[in-house]
Write an enzyme that holds these catalytic residues in place. Structure first.
Site, PDB file in Angstrom:
ATOM      1  N   GLU A 127       0.849  -1.197   0.000  1.00  0.00           N
ATOM      2  CA  GLU A 127       0.000   0.000   0.000  1.00  0.00           C
ATOM      3  C   GLU A 127       0.886   1.250   0.000  1.00  0.00           C
ATOM      4  OE1 GLU A 127      -4.088   1.271   2.222  1.00  0.00           O
ATOM      5  OE2 GLU A 127      -2.392   0.853   3.506  1.00  0.00           O
ATOM      6  N   GLU A 301      -6.673  -4.127  12.155  1.00  0.00           N
ATOM      7  CA  GLU A 301      -6.377  -4.873  10.928  1.00  0.00           C
ATOM      8  C   GLU A 301      -7.429  -5.942  10.661  1.00  0.00           C
ATOM      9  OE1 GLU A 301      -4.228  -3.485   9.135  1.00  0.00           O
ATOM     10  OE2 GLU A 301      -3.534  -2.206  10.776  1.00  0.00           O
TER      11      GLU A 301
END
Length: 846
Positions: A127, A301
């Site tokens: 990312e 997460e």
């Protein structure tokens, strides 16, 4: 390099043309220490026969490219991180073979050799746009596909990816290949490969929808520090909570959590293959706030598995939604499903404060930022995205009601599973579930910047009752939006020496003034607390009586969340030059010893240290430093042996120590001649003491080298680097700055040096680095890569040198420079921090 900077328009054009059928990625991790082999077979369809497009591959040495069996000239079609593709057919197959470099920046495929035992560890970090550093991609979130990874690696390694780990096939010569099963449909940025000599612990979760295999991994040298039982319990608690609340099965086949070295971020939500900083497996004692934060990372997460991985934003404009939702959900889960039942207090004391700060900088931006290209995404990936976004979602939950909010997100997951969405899709689901119109709410909260201030306005009658009462709302003139708030109001009275809430009501605040008729006739309390329960995202002000009450007896407020709101209000007033820095420091010294919230104990002294060194008036600063030093020493001595307070106050005392007597005590703690009951001077505390003594000029390279000989770990190397640059010598600063700007310096080592190099009380040797910083700002992003450069730019400015002359110099630079926008942003933030400190100093002068 324009080719690396994909624009939103380019992505939309490519998405309108293509659908991606599949990726097959063959990685060979046995080709050497600097590069690995990468062959990508990419099948895709085109809606227009004969059209042209491009694929992404960054920094590779390309060996061969074929498109639909036709060999392409590498020199002709591969340039500037893009592979030009022309004459597309309805169905296409692209095959690219390349050698890709390993990274030492935590981007792409990072390679690390553990100095403790020379074992090798790799992990990917993709990312925002870094999958293209490892294999050929269409690098945008809305071109989802399925992936098959085939990884060749040394046979004794473990290899983990986003699908379940297969039994490897022995290739001979000490090599094996792991042929992973095909993944679910997902975006490129949440795929992952982790490989190396990892320690592995396996478990299972038996849940509402069946069995989920669990894996926990770390370096072999950290295996003794991986508290697996605690981590597994947190994982299972989180799964049970989210499966019930989201009413949707976990969308992948297993769940691995891998603690990896030299990590840029806290963690990354790779589908079923979450990577986390291995600093979360501490080798030395840590306070409860550390473990509370780690729990929030783990739950954050996991929330992403649904919100981000199952349903993904179409373009990075809605990155905030991924992160804000996971951030809000992690505290929700912590508070309701784990031992950290007061998680929202910690959020108010710590995380939310970072949002308030970011929202008052000149670089503030709407939560839903206009990310026209990847560079804009990188610049806007900040605490507006995380902390403010989560705070505003918390406000939205209060606005529509938790039950309606949960109903809406359940339908959202069902409607958009494995697809891409925009914020309007979520808003539509919430409007249906709540019956409330939310477009105007979204406009005022998500598409405008800045934080409002709420203050009580009232008159009292002769009996001390409220004759009138209203809430005044103001905004900074640069960001003048007045918003709607769901606001709690608490009235607290002194009851036998404790401040106890007598009454609580909730009101909807709107516009410049909101009458609260319910309080007319009510007796004035000792403490009137706006935003009680912390639903709203706004700064609050304390009236004169309330401020006097908390200055005298903040610790007597029974509720930890109420205390957090008062701490926050007083700190806001200090930062806004409405409360003297000296008063804030004394408020902290008088009350922090009784604080029970772990984040309050940890963060509030750090705020006070900032007030001492940067917000206090220079004429009284030396006296305040001495008062702070001795106050923290006494708090350390008075704290319960073995408590979090003792540990935190000791660390703060190390940083505050300036006098000969205090420094002598630090040296005595290090050599064992001064012992505090309950405070074990473990390896990390030893480094804290050594760094403090180096900062004061008591220790030099010889003492640092001697300690490093005791601690031959990567942590030891990083802490030694930080201790060296803390020394008050021109030589130490020059060597440190050179290493910081050296691309070969690993990212975490560089970060530790940046955070340590520029200290207060070292003005003479630090002064040259204003110009050195400004020179570096023009080139550092290209030289180091964005992630490493951001640490330098955000934390590497010598703020302690703040003066009107420095503000003028920064204004001059900001008006005429050749730096990229990302660097200009951080210089502007430094200028704002200095201006704020100068205003606070004037207030502190009396």
């Amino acid at each position: 390099m324009p080719g690396t900077n994909l624009t939103r328009d380019e992505a939309a054009t490519r998405a309108a043309l293509l659908d991606v059928t599949s990726y097959t990625v063959d990685l060979d991790l046995t080709t050497g220490d600097t590069t690995f082999g990468s062959t990508t077979t990419l099948a895709f369809t085109s809606r227009e026969v004969g059209a042209a497009t491009f694929a992404d591959l960054d920094g590779a040495e390309v060996r061969e490219i074929t498109l639909n069996g036709r060999s392409l000239d590498v020199a002709e079609v591969y340039a500037d991180s893009r592979i030009a593709l022309d004459d597309l057919q309805a169905d296409n197959v692209l095959v690219v073979s390349a050698d890709c470099p390993y990274s030492n920046t935590g981007e792409g495929l990072h390679r690390f050799v553990d100095p403790a035992d020379d074992r090798v560890y790799l992990y990917s970090q993709f990312e925002v746009p870094d999958a293209r550093r490892v294999f050929t991609t269409f690098e945008q979130p809305d071109l989802k596909s399925v992936f098959t990874f085939n990884v060749t690696a040394p046979s004794h390694w473990r290899v983990v990816s986003t699908s379940p780990t297969p039994t490897p096939t022995d290739l001979g010569d000490g090599r094996s290949v792991w042929n992973f099963p095909v993944t679910e449909r997902m975006s490129t940025y949440i795929t992952a490969v982790v490989a190396g000599e990892y320690h592995e612990v396996l478990d299972t979760y038996e849940g509402k929808y069946g069995t989920i295999p669990l894996g926990h991994y770390c370096r072999q040298s950290l295996a003794e520090h991986m508290d697996t039982d605690v981590l597994v319990e947190l994982t299972k608690q989180s799964f049970e909570f989210f499966e019930e609340k989201f009413d949707y099965p976990y969308p992948f086949h297993k769940y691995d959590q891998l603690y990896v070295p030299e990590y840029n971020m806290g963690a990354m939500e790779n589908a079923a293959c979450v990577t986390l900083r291995d600093e979360y497996l501490p080798r030395s004692r840590q306070s409860r706030s550390f473990f509370e934060f780690r729990a929030s990372v783990i739950t954050h997460e996991m929330a992403h598995m649904w919100f981000g991985d199952l349903v993904t934003m179409r373009w990075w404009d809605d990155l905030w939604l991924n992160e804000s939702f996971a951030e809000w959900a992690c505290y929700w889960c912590e508070a309701e499903a784990t031992e950290y039942t007061e998680a929202w207090t910690g959020f108010a004391n710590a995380r939310k404060q970072t949002g308030y700060r970011a929202d008052q900088l000149p670089s503030t931006h709407p939560i839903a930022a206009d990310n026209v290209d990847l560079r804009a995404v990188e610049v806007n990936f900040d605490m507006i995205t995380y902390a403010k976004g989560a705070s505003v979602l918390k406000q939205l939950v209060a606005w529509v009601g938790l039950d309606a909010f949960v109903t809406g997100i359940r339908q959202y997951f069902k409607d958009h599973a494995f697809g891409n969405t925009e914020f309007s899709d979520l808003l539509s689901a919430l409007e249906k579930s709540s019956g409330r119109e939310l477009d105007s709410w979204a406009q005022e909260w998500l598409q405008t910047a800045g934080v409002n201030t709420l203050a009580p306005v009232f008159e009292l009658d002769d009996d001390g009752n409220y004759a009138s009462f209203s809430i005044a709302q103001t905004a900074h003139p640069d960001w003048p939006t007045l918003r709607r708030h769901r606001l709690g109001i608490g009235l607290y009275d002194d009851v036998d020496g404790r401040l106890v809430r007598r009454e609580y009501l909730e009101v909807d605040v709107e516009g410049a003034a909101t009458d609260v008729s319910e309080l007319v006739g009510t007796s004035q309390p000792a403490l009137l607390l706006l935003n009680d329960e912390d639903h709203a995202y706004a700064k609050i002000r304390l009236d004169e009586r309330s401020l006097a009450t908390v200055i005298a007896a903040l610790s007597s407020v029974e509720d930890s969340l109420a205390r957090a709101l008062v701490w926050g209000a007083a700190w806001d007033m200090t930062r806004d030059a409405e409360m003297a820095a000296t008063d804030w420091v004394r408020l902290v010294l008088a009350n922090i010893g009784s604080e029970t919230d772990s984040w309050g104990v940890t963060r509030i002294p750090a705020m006070a240290a900032t007030a001492v060194h940067r917000f206090s008036h220079p004429d009284g600063r030396d006296a305040l430093k001495a008062e702070w030093e001795q106050g923290m020493r006494q708090l350390m001595l008075d704290a319960e042996p073995g408590s979090d307070q003792q540990l935190t106050f000791a660390r703060t005392f190390f940083g505050a120590a300036r006098s000969d007597g205090a420094l002598d005590e630090l040296a005595a703690m290090l050599d064992g001649s001064f012992v505090l009951e309950g405070l074990a001077v473990d390896q990390d505390l030893r480094w804290a003491l050594i760094t403090a003594l180096a900062r004061a000029g008591r220790f030099g390279d010889a003492e640092v080298d001697a300690e490093l000989a005791r601690d031959k770990t990567i942590e030891g190397k990083e802490k030694a680097a930080a201790a060296r640059v803390a020394q008050p010598t021109a030589e130490a600063k020059a060597a440190g700055w050179s290493a910081i700007l050296d691309p070969a310096t690993p990212n975490e080592t560089s970060s530790q040096m940046v955070l340590s190099i520029f200290r207060s009380d070292q003005d003479e040797v630090v002064a040259p680095y204003v110009e050195k910083y400004l020179d570096a700002a023009e080139t550092v992003i290209d030289a180091l890569g964005f992630h490493k450069a951001v640490i330098v730019l955000e934390y590497g400015f010598p703020l302690s040198l703040g003066s009107p002359e420095l503000v003028a110099r920064l204004d001059e630079w900001l008006a005429d420079n050749n730096a990229p926008k990302g660097a200009v942003r951080f210089v502007g933030e430094a200028r704002d921090d200095i201006a704020r400190a100068l205003a606070a100093q004037e207030r502190d002068a009396g």
